[in-house]
Scaffold this motif. Structure first.
Motif, short mmCIF file in Angstrom:
data_model
loop_
_atom_site.label_atom_id
_atom_site.label_comp_id
_atom_site.label_asym_id
_atom_site.label_seq_id
_atom_site.Cartn_x
_atom_site.Cartn_y
_atom_site.Cartn_z
N THR A 30 0.85 -1.18 0.00
CA THR A 30 0.00 0.00 0.00
C THR A 30 0.88 1.23 0.00
O THR A 30 2.06 1.17 0.35
CB THR A 30 -0.95 0.01 1.21
OG1 THR A 30 -1.94 1.03 1.02
CG2 THR A 30 -0.20 0.30 2.50
N TYR A 32 1.17 5.14 1.36
CA TYR A 32 0.66 6.13 2.29
C TYR A 32 0.65 7.51 1.62
O TYR A 32 0.24 7.66 0.48
CB TYR A 32 1.49 6.14 3.56
CG TYR A 32 1.29 4.93 4.45
CD1 TYR A 32 2.30 4.52 5.35
CD2 TYR A 32 0.12 4.20 4.44
CE1 TYR A 32 2.11 3.43 6.18
CE2 TYR A 32 -0.07 3.10 5.26
CZ TYR A 32 0.93 2.72 6.12
OH TYR A 32 0.76 1.64 6.95
N THR A 52 -2.81 12.40 1.45
CA THR A 52 -2.79 11.15 2.18
C THR A 52 -3.55 10.07 1.40
O THR A 52 -4.18 10.34 0.38
CB THR A 52 -3.44 11.32 3.56
OG1 THR A 52 -4.85 11.57 3.38
CG2 THR A 52 -2.82 12.48 4.33
N SER A 53 -3.52 8.86 1.93
CA SER A 53 -4.19 7.75 1.25
C SER A 53 -5.70 7.91 1.24
O SER A 53 -6.38 7.29 0.41
CB SER A 53 -3.81 6.43 1.91
OG SER A 53 -4.16 6.45 3.28
N ASN A 73 -5.63 5.81 -6.33
CA ASN A 73 -5.07 4.73 -5.50
C ASN A 73 -5.01 3.40 -6.25
O ASN A 73 -4.11 2.60 -6.00
CB ASN A 73 -5.90 4.58 -4.23
CG ASN A 73 -5.67 5.71 -3.25
OD1 ASN A 73 -4.63 6.36 -3.27
ND2 ASN A 73 -6.65 5.96 -2.40
N ASN A 76 -1.85 3.53 -8.03
CA ASN A 76 -0.70 4.00 -7.24
C ASN A 76 -0.04 5.22 -7.90
O ASN A 76 1.20 5.30 -8.01
CB ASN A 76 0.33 2.89 -7.04
CG ASN A 76 -0.18 1.79 -6.13
OD1 ASN A 76 -0.89 2.06 -5.16
ND2 ASN A 76 0.15 0.56 -6.44
#
Length: 121
Positions: A30, A32, A52-53, A73, A76
């Motif tokens: 993941t 952050y 932020t995520s 997300n 990425n």
């Protein structure tokens, strides 16, 4: 290993717009917070924007209202949409992210190689 690759730099006239992209790849569980920094020969590296995520954003005072930092997300990937660019914003722009690795769940603090933006008439 984790890699961050920036794209989208180049030359633009004052008042113009550019969009940078930064894609993270490799050993990723993941990602952050993702950040954009910039550095010119005359100045120290400075934080331009961060996200932020969960989508909370922060901007340097000098770019508020002109720059945005959207993020995908699923890919990425983080972007930097820059409008009303000024000559003094000529710099190398760097992507930065904290990435949790799949292999060991350790956190890697990663940097891209940077992309040059020149704002000039």
């Amino acid at each position: 290993q984790v890699q961050l690759v920036e794209s989208g730099g180049g030359w633009v006239q004052p008042g113009g717009s550019l969009r940078l992209s930064c894609a993270a790849s490799g050993d990723i569980y993941t990602v952050y917070t993702m950040n954009w920094y910039r550095q010119s020969p005359e100045k120290q590296r400075e934080l331009v924007a961060s996200i932020t995520s969960i989508g909370n954003t922060n901007y340097a005072d000098s770019v508020k209202g002109r720059f945005t930092i959207p993020r995908d997300n699923a890919k990425n990937t983080v972007y930097l949409q820059m409008n009303s660019l000024k000559p003094e914003e000529t710099a190398v722009y760097y992507c930065n992210a904290d990435v949790v690795r799949c292999s060991d769940f350790g956190v890697a603090h990663c940097w891209g190689r940077g992309t040059l933006i020149t704002v000039s008439s």
